[in-house]
Design a protein around this motif. Structure first.
Motif, PDB file in Angstrom:
ATOM      1  N   LEU A  78       0.812  -1.223   0.000  1.00 22.55           N
ATOM      2  CA  LEU A  78       0.000   0.000   0.000  1.00 22.55           C
ATOM      3  C   LEU A  78       0.841   1.267   0.000  1.00 22.55           C
ATOM      4  O   LEU A  78       0.372   2.321  -0.435  1.00 22.55           O
ATOM      5  CB  LEU A  78      -0.950  -0.013   1.208  1.00 22.55           C
ATOM      6  CG  LEU A  78      -2.033  -1.092   1.151  1.00 22.55           C
ATOM      7  CD1 LEU A  78      -2.846  -1.109   2.437  1.00 22.55           C
ATOM      8  CD2 LEU A  78      -2.956  -0.885  -0.048  1.00 22.55           C
ATOM      9  N   THR A 113      -3.493   0.718  -4.396  1.00 21.84           N
ATOM     10  CA  THR A 113      -4.711   0.898  -3.615  1.00 21.84           C
ATOM     11  C   THR A 113      -5.282  -0.469  -3.256  1.00 21.84           C
ATOM     12  O   THR A 113      -4.806  -1.507  -3.726  1.00 21.84           O
ATOM     13  CB  THR A 113      -5.757   1.714  -4.392  1.00 21.84           C
ATOM     14  OG1 THR A 113      -6.098   0.998  -5.595  1.00 21.84           O
ATOM     15  CG2 THR A 113      -5.222   3.099  -4.744  1.00 21.84           C
ATOM     16  N   CYS A 114      -6.323  -0.456  -2.418  1.00 19.01           N
ATOM     17  CA  CYS A 114      -6.965  -1.703  -2.016  1.00 19.01           C
ATOM     18  C   CYS A 114      -8.476  -1.570  -2.181  1.00 19.01           C
ATOM     19  O   CYS A 114      -9.010  -0.463  -2.327  1.00 19.01           O
ATOM     20  CB  CYS A 114      -6.621  -2.058  -0.571  1.00 19.01           C
ATOM     21  SG  CYS A 114      -7.209  -0.865   0.655  1.00 19.01           S
TER      22      CYS A 114
END
Length: 254
Positions: free
Chosen positions: A188, A193-194
């Motif tokens: 990250l 992004t997640c």
């Protein structure tokens, strides 16, 4: 090939069989499975389990380490050999719901190339599959501030872009615990992004007896994480962790 499932295992061929049954039931098909055994003694039993699932997947590969080297080493070995664009990681003692891979791939396909990690909600269960807790984190997008506060990603639920794993440097094999937290943090903070599937798609088993979280190995892992990511803790003013790190340092000196 889109997906490779990587499974580290050690002396739990019976749990591995239970996990593989849940993976066999996936609605998404056409993926490979790589099982990396960390030098378990019951090689014959493992071979029987692998043979049972020899025709269940696009391909199943069984590897055995020459010596006991830990889960991070086993994961890294599987990741390096993976042919899939995406890596789904899971430990041998957990289980997946049948739509897990399908729903995570849908999220990846809707995202852009910066999306490096997709996790799901999970139900925490005991050895009898009785629910004793749950993971309902909903962090999405820029997860940097959240990940240095807590490991919000339930490890057996995670799917990652292989290129993101490689570029972040794979798992740190020096960590006796907290290696997952460290890995997600580096991903990250490396421009990724997640996202999250807001649905429980994993059974995360909690067993009786000794666990890493209750052992001295946990203390070592936390200290390594805090030392490695100290600047991040300061940047985001994570006072709780900074105080804990100071206490750990005092414990070492005393």
């Amino acid at each position: 090939m889109k997906v490779t499932v990587v499974i580290p295992t050690y002396k739990r061929y019976d749990y591995l069989e239970r996990l593989l049954l849940s993976i066999e039931r996936q609605t998404y098909k056409g993926f490979e499975v790589i099982v990396v055994d960390d030098c378990s003694p019951a090689q014959d039993e493992y071979q029987k389990v692998i043979e049972k699932f020899s025709n269940s997947f696009e391909k199943i590969t069984y590897l055995s380490n020459e010596k006991n080297s830990g889960a991070p080493h086993s994961r890294n070995r599987g990741i390096r050999l993976a042919r899939g664009e995406f890596i789904a990681l899971v430990d041998d003692d957990d289980e997946w719901f049948e739509t897990k891979l399908e729903k995570q791939l849908e999220v990846f396909e809707k995202g852009d190339q910066s999306l490096g990690l997709v996790y799901t909600w999970a139900d925490v269960v005991d050895e009898n599959k009785v629910k004793i807790g749950e993971n309902r984190e909903s962090v999405a997008g820029d997860g940097r501030r959240s990940i240095v506060d807590r490991c919000f990603v339930c490890s057996p639920s995670v799917m990652l872009r292989k290129s993101s794993l490689i570029e972040a440097g794979l798992f740190d094999e020096e960590f006796p615990s907290c290696q997952d937290w460290d890995m997600w943090t580096r991903i990250l903070f490396n421009g990724n992004t997640c996202d999250v599937v807001k649905e429980p798609l994993v059974y995360y088993y909690k067993h009786g007896g000794e666990t890493i979280g209750k052992s001295p190995r946990a203390l070592v892992g936390f200290k390594k994480y805090y030392a490695k990511h100290f600047i991040k803790l300061i940047r985001y003013l994570k006072l709780r962790h900074l105080v804990r790190f100071a206490r750990y340092l005092i414990m070492v000196k005393s």
